[in-house]
Design a protein around this motif. Structure first.
Motif, PDB file in Angstrom:
ATOM      1  N   GLU A 105       1.019 -12.106  17.229  1.00  0.00           N
ATOM      2  CA  GLU A 105       1.866 -10.985  17.646  1.00  0.00           C
ATOM      3  C   GLU A 105       1.208  -9.661  17.235  1.00  0.00           C
ATOM      4  N   ILE A 106       0.954  -9.472  15.957  1.00  0.00           N
ATOM      5  CA  ILE A 106       0.277  -8.264  15.460  1.00  0.00           C
ATOM      6  C   ILE A 106      -0.758  -8.720  14.433  1.00  0.00           C
ATOM      7  N   ASP A 107      -2.007  -8.331  14.647  1.00  0.00           N
ATOM      8  CA  ASP A 107      -3.047  -8.822  13.727  1.00  0.00           C
ATOM      9  C   ASP A 107      -3.407  -7.822  12.637  1.00  0.00           C
ATOM     10  N   THR A 108      -3.048  -6.549  12.831  1.00  0.00           N
ATOM     11  CA  THR A 108      -3.302  -5.544  11.789  1.00  0.00           C
ATOM     12  C   THR A 108      -2.166  -4.523  11.801  1.00  0.00           C
ATOM     13  N   TYR A 109      -1.613  -4.263  10.665  1.00  0.00           N
ATOM     14  CA  TYR A 109      -0.603  -3.195  10.553  1.00  0.00           C
ATOM     15  C   TYR A 109      -1.288  -1.965   9.975  1.00  0.00           C
ATOM     16  N   ASN A 110      -1.102  -0.836  10.639  1.00  0.00           N
ATOM     17  CA  ASN A 110      -1.692   0.419  10.160  1.00  0.00           C
ATOM     18  C   ASN A 110      -0.547   1.339   9.744  1.00  0.00           C
ATOM     19  N   LEU A 111      -0.310   1.414   8.464  1.00  0.00           N
ATOM     20  CA  LEU A 111       0.842   2.190   7.980  1.00  0.00           C
ATOM     21  C   LEU A 111       0.369   3.472   7.311  1.00  0.00           C
ATOM     22  N   GLY A 143       5.024   3.826  10.578  1.00  0.00           N
ATOM     23  CA  GLY A 143       4.101   3.071  11.426  1.00  0.00           C
ATOM     24  C   GLY A 143       4.786   1.913  12.127  1.00  0.00           C
ATOM     25  N   ILE A 144       4.014   1.245  12.990  1.00  0.00           N
ATOM     26  CA  ILE A 144       4.507   0.044  13.667  1.00  0.00           C
ATOM     27  C   ILE A 144       4.736  -1.014  12.594  1.00  0.00           C
ATOM     28  N   GLY A 145       5.952  -1.560  12.570  1.00  0.00           N
ATOM     29  CA  GLY A 145       6.278  -2.519  11.509  1.00  0.00           C
ATOM     30  C   GLY A 145       7.111  -1.883  10.415  1.00  0.00           C
ATOM     31  N   ILE A 180      -2.713   2.795   5.081  1.00  0.00           N
ATOM     32  CA  ILE A 180      -2.596   1.460   4.504  1.00  0.00           C
ATOM     33  C   ILE A 180      -2.804   0.465   5.629  1.00  0.00           C
ATOM     34  N   ARG A 181      -3.855  -0.281   5.544  1.00  0.00           N
ATOM     35  CA  ARG A 181      -4.165  -1.254   6.603  1.00  0.00           C
ATOM     36  C   ARG A 181      -3.908  -2.649   6.064  1.00  0.00           C
ATOM     37  N   ILE A 182      -3.035  -3.369   6.753  1.00  0.00           N
ATOM     38  CA  ILE A 182      -2.719  -4.725   6.307  1.00  0.00           C
ATOM     39  C   ILE A 182      -3.174  -5.701   7.373  1.00  0.00           C
TER      40      ILE A 182
END
Ligand SMILES: *[C@@H]1O[C@H](CO)[C@@H](O)[C@H](O)[C@H]1NC(C)=O
Length: 273
Positions: A102-108, A72-74, A126-128
């Motif tokens: 910059e990024i408010d939610t990481y969706n891995l 994912g992104i990140g 996995i949502r962070i």
């Protein structure tokens, strides 16, 4: 004695075996659905890099020979390796300070594979979520000079003043840019072009409802007083009152966003809502 009790004993054992099988089957199914320790939201600007993990993925499908990976992104898309996973333990770590603007939610995606590369489990989302901190000051936009007629009654609107704040507004899903607007009004009807034909006001915008720890920014606005055919105006002394709460409701529990406006060097102006 033996001949009487042993059939009872055997029956008991049989029942016990059935119960054990039913239980272990049930457990297996339940565990397989929960192969993640869900991540807690992470605050921006807080250092979690020394934590052993911020989340865990773990497959109960097989205890040995499972390899864990993330996508994912990140992770494998820029920005790279903000999050990393230990291939053996499934512990997910964060390697940098996060910036919500910059990024408010990481969706891995969490992936568990066997040695031969086959995926052992359905991929897991996995949502962070990155929690906002007030780390941005309001920014004023370009302002043209305002105009108002002399002797205008109190409450006459002169111009709108706009600022933006990059921090998160009350709504969790809102866009990044947050706009603040004030109306600048005449406070006293004593504007007299023959005395003062131009005012330069300092405008100060502060977030956190003007409270401690807030960020502020200042800007200047110029206001020209336009002539009317007037008699000598009566001068009225008014008390200067330079602050106002913006009429925005701060909705989210942990953040209240509103602004104040100080108008300096004049008793003739105020902010009105
Ligand atoms: C993750 O998903 C949410 C909701 O779909 C979206 O708003 C957000 O931008 C996504 N994050 C990234 C880094 O793509």
């Amino acid at each position: 004695m033996n001949r009487i009790t042993s059939p009872v004993f055997a029956l008991f054992l049989l029942t016990a075996v059935v119960v054990v099988i039913a239980n272990s089957g049930d457990k297996l199914v339940r565990k397989k659905r929960e192969w993640i320790l869900p991540p807690k939201p992470l605050k921006e600007n807080v250092d979690y890099t020394r934590k052993e993990y911020i989340s865990k993925i773990r497959s109960d499908f097989e205890t040995k020979g499972i390899h864990y990976a993330l996508e994912g992104i990140g992770v494998n898309k820029p920005p790279f390796n903000v999050f990393v996973v230990d291939p053996n333990t499934g512990f997910i770590r964060v390697t940098k300070l996060l910036d919500r603007e910059e990024i408010d939610t990481y969706n891995l995606s969490g992936i568990a594979t066997f040695i031969d590369g086959r995926e052992a489990e359905k991929r897991i989302d996995i949502r962070i979520k990155v929690v906002d901190e007030n780390d941005n000051a309001p920014v004023f936009g370009d302002m043209e000079a305002g105009e108002v007629k002399e002797l205008s009654p109190p409450g006459t609107s002169v111009m709108k003043i706009t600022a933006t704040d990059a921090d998160e507004p009350g709504n969790i899903n809102s866009q990044i840019a947050y706009t603040i607007r004030w109306d600048l009004c005449v406070k006293s009807s004593a504007l007299d072009r023959e005395k003062v034909d131009k005012y330069t006001l300092t405008v100060k915008g502060q977030d956190l409802n003007g409270g401690p720890g807030g960020h502020s920014a200042t800007s200047t606005v110029v206001i020209h007083v336009k002539d009317v055919n007037d008699n000598l105006p009566t001068l009225e002394k008014v008390q200067y009152d330079g602050s106002i709460e913006e009429n925005t409701e701060g909705v989210e529990v942990m953040r209240i966003k509103a602004e104040d406006l100080d108008l300096e060097a004049s008793e003739n102006w105020e902010a009105c809502v």
